[in-house]
Design a protein around this motif. Structure first.
Motif, PDB file in Angstrom:
ATOM      1  N   THR A 149      56.973  16.671   1.056  1.00 26.48           N
ATOM      2  CA  THR A 149      58.158  15.980   1.565  1.00 26.48           C
ATOM      3  C   THR A 149      58.868  16.872   2.580  1.00 26.48           C
ATOM      4  O   THR A 149      58.837  18.100   2.476  1.00 26.48           O
ATOM      5  CB  THR A 149      59.122  15.619   0.425  1.00 26.48           C
ATOM      6  OG1 THR A 149      59.502  16.803  -0.272  1.00 26.48           O
ATOM      7  CG2 THR A 149      58.499  14.597  -0.516  1.00 26.48           C
ATOM      8  N   PRO A 150      59.518  16.258   3.558  1.00 26.05           N
ATOM      9  CA  PRO A 150      60.158  17.050   4.616  1.00 26.05           C
ATOM     10  C   PRO A 150      61.348  17.876   4.149  1.00 26.05           C
ATOM     11  O   PRO A 150      61.734  18.821   4.830  1.00 26.05           O
ATOM     12  CB  PRO A 150      60.580  15.998   5.640  1.00 26.05           C
ATOM     13  CG  PRO A 150      60.542  14.700   4.946  1.00 26.05           C
ATOM     14  CD  PRO A 150      59.582  14.831   3.807  1.00 26.05           C
ATOM     15  N   TRP A 151      61.922  17.570   3.008  1.00 30.66           N
ATOM     16  CA  TRP A 151      63.072  18.340   2.520  1.00 30.66           C
ATOM     17  C   TRP A 151      62.673  19.519   1.639  1.00 30.66           C
ATOM     18  O   TRP A 151      63.479  20.389   1.373  1.00 30.66           O
ATOM     19  CB  TRP A 151      64.046  17.443   1.764  1.00 30.66           C
ATOM     20  CG  TRP A 151      63.491  16.791   0.534  1.00 30.66           C
ATOM     21  CD1 TRP A 151      63.442  17.331  -0.732  1.00 30.66           C
ATOM     22  CD2 TRP A 151      62.897  15.505   0.429  1.00 30.66           C
ATOM     23  NE1 TRP A 151      62.857  16.436  -1.612  1.00 30.66           N
ATOM     24  CE2 TRP A 151      62.510  15.305  -0.915  1.00 30.66           C
ATOM     25  CE3 TRP A 151      62.653  14.473   1.350  1.00 30.66           C
ATOM     26  CZ2 TRP A 151      61.905  14.137  -1.358  1.00 30.66           C
ATOM     27  CZ3 TRP A 151      62.052  13.317   0.902  1.00 30.66           C
ATOM     28  CH2 TRP A 151      61.678  13.160  -0.441  1.00 30.66           C
ATOM     29  N   LEU A 152      61.433  19.580   1.201  1.00 33.12           N
ATOM     30  CA  LEU A 152      61.026  20.606   0.235  1.00 33.12           C
ATOM     31  C   LEU A 152      61.263  22.021   0.753  1.00 33.12           C
ATOM     32  O   LEU A 152      61.796  22.866   0.041  1.00 33.12           O
ATOM     33  CB  LEU A 152      59.563  20.414  -0.172  1.00 33.12           C
ATOM     34  CG  LEU A 152      59.019  21.416  -1.194  1.00 33.12           C
ATOM     35  CD1 LEU A 152      59.847  21.434  -2.465  1.00 33.12           C
ATOM     36  CD2 LEU A 152      57.556  21.097  -1.501  1.00 33.12           C
ATOM     37  N   GLY A 153      60.892  22.300   1.988  1.00 38.29           N
ATOM     38  CA  GLY A 153      61.087  23.642   2.543  1.00 38.29           C
ATOM     39  C   GLY A 153      62.547  24.062   2.569  1.00 38.29           C
ATOM     40  O   GLY A 153      62.895  25.187   2.214  1.00 38.29           O
ATOM     41  N   GLY A 154      63.424  23.150   2.957  1.00 44.43           N
ATOM     42  CA  GLY A 154      64.852  23.464   3.039  1.00 44.43           C
ATOM     43  C   GLY A 154      65.483  23.715   1.685  1.00 44.43           C
ATOM     44  O   GLY A 154      66.272  24.650   1.523  1.00 44.43           O
ATOM     45  N   VAL A 155      65.134  22.895   0.686  1.00 43.97           N
ATOM     46  CA  VAL A 155      65.712  23.115  -0.636  1.00 43.97           C
ATOM     47  C   VAL A 155      65.132  24.374  -1.278  1.00 43.97           C
ATOM     48  O   VAL A 155      65.843  25.087  -1.998  1.00 43.97           O
ATOM     49  CB  VAL A 155      65.594  21.885  -1.561  1.00 43.97           C
ATOM     50  CG1 VAL A 155      66.338  20.693  -0.969  1.00 43.97           C
ATOM     51  CG2 VAL A 155      64.183  21.517  -1.872  1.00 43.97           C
ATOM     52  N   LEU A 156      63.859  24.667  -0.997  1.00 46.75           N
ATOM     53  CA  LEU A 156      63.258  25.896  -1.508  1.00 46.75           C
ATOM     54  C   LEU A 156      63.946  27.123  -0.904  1.00 46.75           C
ATOM     55  O   LEU A 156      64.215  28.098  -1.607  1.00 46.75           O
ATOM     56  CB  LEU A 156      61.756  25.917  -1.228  1.00 46.75           C
ATOM     57  CG  LEU A 156      60.990  27.126  -1.753  1.00 46.75           C
ATOM     58  CD1 LEU A 156      61.066  27.214  -3.274  1.00 46.75           C
ATOM     59  CD2 LEU A 156      59.528  27.062  -1.294  1.00 46.75           C
ATOM     60  N   ASP A 157      64.256  27.072   0.386  1.00 47.47           N
ATOM     61  CA  ASP A 157      64.977  28.182   1.033  1.00 47.47           C
ATOM     62  C   ASP A 157      66.302  28.452   0.328  1.00 47.47           C
ATOM     63  O   ASP A 157      66.630  29.603   0.011  1.00 47.47           O
ATOM     64  CB  ASP A 157      65.267  27.864   2.504  1.00 47.47           C
ATOM     65  CG  ASP A 157      64.044  27.948   3.391  1.00 47.47           C
ATOM     66  OD1 ASP A 157      63.002  28.505   2.966  1.00 47.47           O
ATOM     67  OD2 ASP A 157      64.116  27.428   4.535  1.00 47.47           O
ATOM     68  N   LEU A 158      67.081  27.399   0.109  1.00 49.11           N
ATOM     69  CA  LEU A 158      68.378  27.569  -0.564  1.00 49.11           C
ATOM     70  C   LEU A 158      68.202  28.138  -1.968  1.00 49.11           C
ATOM     71  O   LEU A 158      68.943  29.035  -2.381  1.00 49.11           O
ATOM     72  CB  LEU A 158      69.101  26.227  -0.667  1.00 49.11           C
ATOM     73  CG  LEU A 158      70.004  25.828   0.481  1.00 49.11           C
ATOM     74  CD1 LEU A 158      70.550  24.422   0.267  1.00 49.11           C
ATOM     75  CD2 LEU A 158      71.150  26.797   0.641  1.00 49.11           C
ATOM     76  N   ALA A 159      67.241  27.611  -2.698  1.00 48.05           N
ATOM     77  CA  ALA A 159      67.010  28.067  -4.072  1.00 48.05           C
ATOM     78  C   ALA A 159      66.600  29.535  -4.104  1.00 48.05           C
ATOM     79  O   ALA A 159      67.148  30.322  -4.886  1.00 48.05           O
ATOM     80  CB  ALA A 159      65.935  27.213  -4.736  1.00 48.05           C
ATOM     81  N   GLU A 160      65.670  29.921  -3.248  1.00 45.93           N
ATOM     82  CA  GLU A 160      65.207  31.319  -3.249  1.00 45.93           C
ATOM     83  C   GLU A 160      66.310  32.272  -2.825  1.00 45.93           C
ATOM     84  O   GLU A 160      66.445  33.359  -3.385  1.00 45.93           O
ATOM     85  CB  GLU A 160      63.987  31.472  -2.349  1.00 45.93           C
ATOM     86  CG  GLU A 160      62.731  30.920  -2.967  1.00 45.93           C
ATOM     87  CD  GLU A 160      61.504  31.300  -2.186  1.00 45.93           C
ATOM     88  OE1 GLU A 160      60.618  31.943  -2.784  1.00 45.93           O
ATOM     89  OE2 GLU A 160      61.423  30.978  -0.989  1.00 45.93           O
ATOM     90  N   ARG A 161      67.102  31.883  -1.846  1.00 48.34           N
ATOM     91  CA  ARG A 161      68.214  32.728  -1.405  1.00 48.34           C
ATOM     92  C   ARG A 161      69.185  32.961  -2.561  1.00 48.34           C
ATOM     93  O   ARG A 161      69.613  34.081  -2.816  1.00 48.34           O
ATOM     94  CB  ARG A 161      68.924  32.052  -0.232  1.00 48.34           C
ATOM     95  CG  ARG A 161      69.655  33.004   0.668  1.00 48.34           C
ATOM     96  CD  ARG A 161      70.142  32.347   1.964  1.00 48.34           C
ATOM     97  NE  ARG A 161      69.114  31.504   2.566  1.00 48.34           N
ATOM     98  CZ  ARG A 161      69.323  30.265   3.041  1.00 48.34           C
ATOM     99  NH1 ARG A 161      70.512  29.735   3.016  1.00 48.34           N
ATOM    100  NH2 ARG A 161      68.342  29.569   3.561  1.00 48.34           N
TER     101      ARG A 161
END
Length: 190
Positions: free
Chosen positions: A170-182
């Motif tokens: 999904t196109p949002w997966l990378g963005g939410v993963l970035d926030l979570a990892e940060r």
């Protein structure tokens, strides 16, 4: 059995979502289906990412009957709170419905995005609250009307896989993963 799935999807599409302005303030409501018609209306949503004790993240592959981004890999679960409903409460309900799981989680930020699904003509335009949790016990029991498959994967491996085959995710997966990892990195450094 197919009629039951179709009815459930139709009912979910009729539920109200909370429309928001560019600052995330509520400005109205409309049905899920209308919020996702092109060009899309900015609305409140949430994405949950669960991690295990080994640092792996739990993904789900969305069911083929989903009206937006079907059969693509996504975060642990996602959805829309009802207008005025606390995001964490709505996320807990959807986590149980989609994955058969319960755990605590923390909101780590908002990921705003807009994505068009070429296969369905629908649009995601979301003010997406990202929630992160740890799952130390329990086994996913996904609802097949919502989830086709699931897997645990290290975030670095996931990033490689997304780079190799972006259409599978999904196109949002990378963005939410970035926030979570940060957020997790900041927590671990304290």
């Amino acid at each position: 059995m197919t009629e039951t799935f179709a009815q459930a999807i139709t009912d979910r599409e009729a539920l109200p979502v909370e429309l928001v302005d560019d600052a995330g303030h509520a400005v109205g409501t409309c049905p899920v289906s209308r919020a996702h018609q092109a060009p899309g209306q900015l609305h409140r949503a949430f994405s949950v990412l669960l991690f295990d004790d080994d640092g792996r993240v739990l993904l789900q592959r969305r069911a083929a009957v989903k009206t937006r981004f079907p059969s693509q890999w996504a975060n642990t679960c996602c959805g829309h709170p009802a207008p005025g409903e606390p995001v964490a409460a709505a996320a807990a309900v959807r986590l149980a419905e989609e994955m058969g799981l319960a755990t605590s989680f923390t909101e780590v930020g908002v990921y705003r995005y807009r994505a068009e699904d070429a296969s369905t003509g629908r649009v995601e335009f979301e003010w997406d609250h990202v929630l992160v949790g740890r799952l130390s016990a329990g086994v996913p029991r996904p609802d097949p009307a919502e989830v086709a498959d699931y897997l645990w994967i290290q975030p670095a491996e996931l990033r490689e896989a997304m780079a190799e085959d972006p259409a599978a995710y999904t196109p949002w997966l990378g963005g939410v993963l970035d926030l979570a990892e940060r957020a997790l990195t900041e927590t671990w450094q304290r």
